[in-house]
Design an enzyme around this catalytic site. Structure first.
Site, mmCIF file in Angstrom:
data_model
loop_
_atom_site.group_PDB
_atom_site.id
_atom_site.type_symbol
_atom_site.label_atom_id
_atom_site.label_comp_id
_atom_site.label_asym_id
_atom_site.label_seq_id
_atom_site.Cartn_x
_atom_site.Cartn_y
_atom_site.Cartn_z
ATOM 1 N N CYS A 124 2.125 -3.145 6.998
ATOM 2 C CA CYS A 124 2.724 -4.416 6.265
ATOM 3 C C CYS A 124 3.770 -3.763 5.431
ATOM 4 O O CYS A 124 5.040 -3.509 5.870
ATOM 5 C CB CYS A 124 1.404 -4.628 5.687
ATOM 6 S SG CYS A 124 0.489 -5.779 7.107
ATOM 7 N N HIS B 259 0.674 -1.156 0.158
ATOM 8 C CA HIS B 259 0.335 0.083 -0.166
ATOM 9 C C HIS B 259 0.940 1.145 -0.021
ATOM 10 O O HIS B 259 1.971 1.802 -0.032
ATOM 11 C CB HIS B 259 -0.846 -0.043 1.066
ATOM 12 C CG HIS B 259 -0.616 0.271 2.512
ATOM 13 N ND1 HIS B 259 0.299 0.764 3.074
ATOM 14 C CD2 HIS B 259 0.076 -1.131 2.882
ATOM 15 C CE1 HIS B 259 0.746 0.421 4.283
ATOM 16 N NE2 HIS B 259 0.601 -0.353 3.992
#
Length: 225
Positions: A193, A177
């Protein structure tokens, strides 16, 4: 435009020059490195989005973590994504032993909580973000207010795009992302993440379809480029 590391290194120092007026000469200025204009354009503001995507101050980022094409010695087929969280790189494998390399930031825990093979089962533009239970438990004051989720937008930690990794039909909770903290690229941060610069995740989003294979290398794995 994709660049090799050599082509995109910071250029030679430039000094201000010109005529001096009468009186004491000004103190010499420090050398000011210049940034390759092609990189500056690559990380400029993005038009046509429902929310602003501002330019990145790339002077704050180590050049190795800026998007560039590199030699790749892995055996994965073209179109595979290879995440190396230990070295803070993500590779999109191309033909003829080449790959596009993106710099990433990783979470101290989430960035290493999955390894092995997965597929991109879902893609989202300006995605909704919901912190995981472990994030809430670890930092309840910070993440607790968002337990019901945060809509997409300029303050959303996932940035303008997200790619969702699934294995055997199940969500791994591992994401690729964007970020609201561009300075964190190349570092290990508290939570999250695999984050990319917003311009990079937009670029990657355009290049990879759902169903693309992703390989996340374990900590300590040898480099692939």
């Amino acid at each position: 435009m994709l660049l090799t590391r050599r082509a995109a290194l910071i250029g030679a120092p430039l000094f201000l020059a010109g005529c001096a007026t009468q009186g004491r000469l000004p103190a010499p200025t420090a050398a000011t490195p210049t940034v390759d204009p092609r990189w500056a354009a690559m990380y400029g503001p993005v038009d046509g989005e429902p929310f602003p995507v501002p330019a990145v101050d790339i002077s704050e980022i180590d050049p190795q973590f800026l998007r560039q094409e590199v030699a790749y010695r892995g055996a994965e087929p073209t179109g595979t994504l290879v995440v190396d969280p230990n070295r803070r790189f993500l590779y999109l494998v191309r033909e003829n032993g080449r790959a596009i390399r993106y710099g990433v930031g990783v979470g101290k825990q989430e960035g290493f909580n999955f390894q092995g093979e997965a597929i991109i089962a879902r893609k989202a533009q300006w995605p909704r973000w919901t912190p995981t239970p472990s994030m809430i438990a670890r930092e309840p004051e910070r993440y607790g207010p968002y337990r019901d989720g945060l809509p997409g937008g300029p303050t959303n930690p996932l940035g303008p795009r997200a790619l969702y990794l699934y294995k055997d039909g199940r969500d791994t909770l591992y994401r690729l992302h964007g970020t609201t903290e561009p300075w964190s690229i190349g570092t290990m941060v508290s939570s999250g993440c695999i984050r990319l610069l917003n311009q990079d995740i937009i670029d990657l989003y355009r290049r990879v379809p759902t169903g693309s294979k992703v390989i996340v290398l374990p900590a300590g794995a040898p480099g692939v480029a």
